[in-house]
Design a protein around this motif. Sequence first.
Motif, PDB file in Angstrom:
ATOM      1  N   ALA B  14      19.304  33.216 -45.772  1.00  0.00           N
ATOM      2  CA  ALA B  14      18.412  32.379 -44.958  1.00  0.00           C
ATOM      3  C   ALA B  14      18.954  30.957 -44.811  1.00  0.00           C
ATOM      4  O   ALA B  14      18.302  30.100 -44.217  1.00  0.00           O
ATOM      5  N   GLY B  15      20.158  30.697 -45.350  1.00  0.00           N
ATOM      6  CA  GLY B  15      20.752  29.365 -45.230  1.00  0.00           C
ATOM      7  C   GLY B  15      20.260  28.379 -46.270  1.00  0.00           C
ATOM      8  O   GLY B  15      20.553  27.182 -46.187  1.00  0.00           O
ATOM      9  N   LEU B  16      19.510  28.853 -47.249  1.00  0.00           N
ATOM     10  CA  LEU B  16      19.010  27.959 -48.301  1.00  0.00           C
ATOM     11  C   LEU B  16      20.000  27.906 -49.461  1.00  0.00           C
ATOM     12  O   LEU B  16      20.639  28.915 -49.794  1.00  0.00           O
ATOM     13  N   TYR B  84       8.168  18.925 -52.271  1.00  0.00           N
ATOM     14  CA  TYR B  84       8.546  18.793 -50.867  1.00  0.00           C
ATOM     15  C   TYR B  84       8.484  17.367 -50.403  1.00  0.00           C
ATOM     16  O   TYR B  84       7.663  16.581 -50.871  1.00  0.00           O
ATOM     17  N   ARG B  89      11.548  16.695 -44.293  1.00  0.00           N
ATOM     18  CA  ARG B  89      11.531  18.143 -44.038  1.00  0.00           C
ATOM     19  C   ARG B  89      12.484  18.867 -44.974  1.00  0.00           C
ATOM     20  O   ARG B  89      13.292  19.706 -44.559  1.00  0.00           O
ATOM     21  N   THR B  90      12.385  18.524 -46.251  1.00  0.00           N
ATOM     22  CA  THR B  90      13.242  19.154 -47.236  1.00  0.00           C
ATOM     23  C   THR B  90      12.425  19.449 -48.491  1.00  0.00           C
ATOM     24  O   THR B  90      11.288  19.003 -48.614  1.00  0.00           O
ATOM     25  N   SER B  93      12.154  25.062 -54.406  1.00  0.00           N
ATOM     26  CA  SER B  93      11.181  25.864 -55.145  1.00  0.00           C
ATOM     27  C   SER B  93      11.909  26.689 -56.191  1.00  0.00           C
ATOM     28  O   SER B  93      13.082  27.052 -56.021  1.00  0.00           O
ATOM     29  N   ILE B 141      16.205  23.562 -49.595  1.00  0.00           N
ATOM     30  CA  ILE B 141      16.591  23.383 -48.197  1.00  0.00           C
ATOM     31  C   ILE B 141      17.707  22.357 -48.159  1.00  0.00           C
ATOM     32  O   ILE B 141      17.521  21.230 -48.640  1.00  0.00           O
ATOM     33  N   PRO B 142      18.865  22.735 -47.648  1.00  0.00           N
ATOM     34  CA  PRO B 142      19.977  21.771 -47.651  1.00  0.00           C
ATOM     35  C   PRO B 142      19.663  20.568 -46.768  1.00  0.00           C
ATOM     36  O   PRO B 142      19.085  20.733 -45.693  1.00  0.00           O
TER      37      PRO B 142
END
Lengths: 143, 143
Positions: B14-16, B84, B89-90, B93, B141-142
Amino acid sequence: MSVEEQDTKTTDTAGLEVLDRDECLRLLAQAPIGRIVFTDRALPAVQPVNFTMHGVDIVIRTSPDSKLARATRDTVVAFEVDDYDVQGRTGWSVMVVGLGRAVTDPGELAVLEELPLRPWAPGRRSHFIRIVTDIITGRRIPS
Amino acid sequence: MSVEEQDTKTTDTAGLEVLDRDECLRLLAQAPIGRIVFTDRALPAVQPVNFTMHGVDIVIRTSPDSKLARATRDTVVAFEVDDYDVQGRTGWSVMVVGLGRAVTDPGELAVLEELPLRPWAPGRRSHFIRIVTDIITGRRIPS
């Protein structure tokens, strides 16, 4: 809601204040992040997602081949939002239980694509999941 | 951990960014609130709790007759912490999956009672639940 219910704060057996449905929906509408609870290979799983509301339902965007998309299709899931004040040792939480549904109807997709829902995570997120809200419950630690 | 693993950030499908176990444990240790995922009358349920770590295990205090105490006894549960940044927007978890266990051994209870764990919610919370950590996973989230 009766006048009595508006004026009296109900508490549960754990001493937490019980939030009514309107308050739960208000809190859901203002939360940027929620956590979706599902089953992954027979084990409990939970994943934070950004989301928006459509009526009383939860709408999430993901990629069609994601674990989340597979695991929430036609399955009852839970969804939780909360907020806490560590210094004040107080906070609230709201939980929704409902059926997860992959949105495939073109008319419904067109409506959901207009919602203010932009995924935080990278990559293409063309798949919409709707959690059809069935049960809403909420609790607050009394201050 | 190899030098390679330390220098290279792994991402999932998922790109995480995938967090390693040490980073997950570090984030767990500093989180004030987590969410325990269990089953309540055959439905998925999730409840925020304050907690502390004992080694790699999660320790929660509740009342012995609580829904949480009943629902997590000798059952595999999930436990999640996150944080968060809405503006950026990053976020990240961490999820633990493990066996929930009611602590009844007097020696173990004596140790857990010394931990810095004071329930936020009102009422007597003499019951300790230990989640015996089996699987730990984390994502970020990168930026």
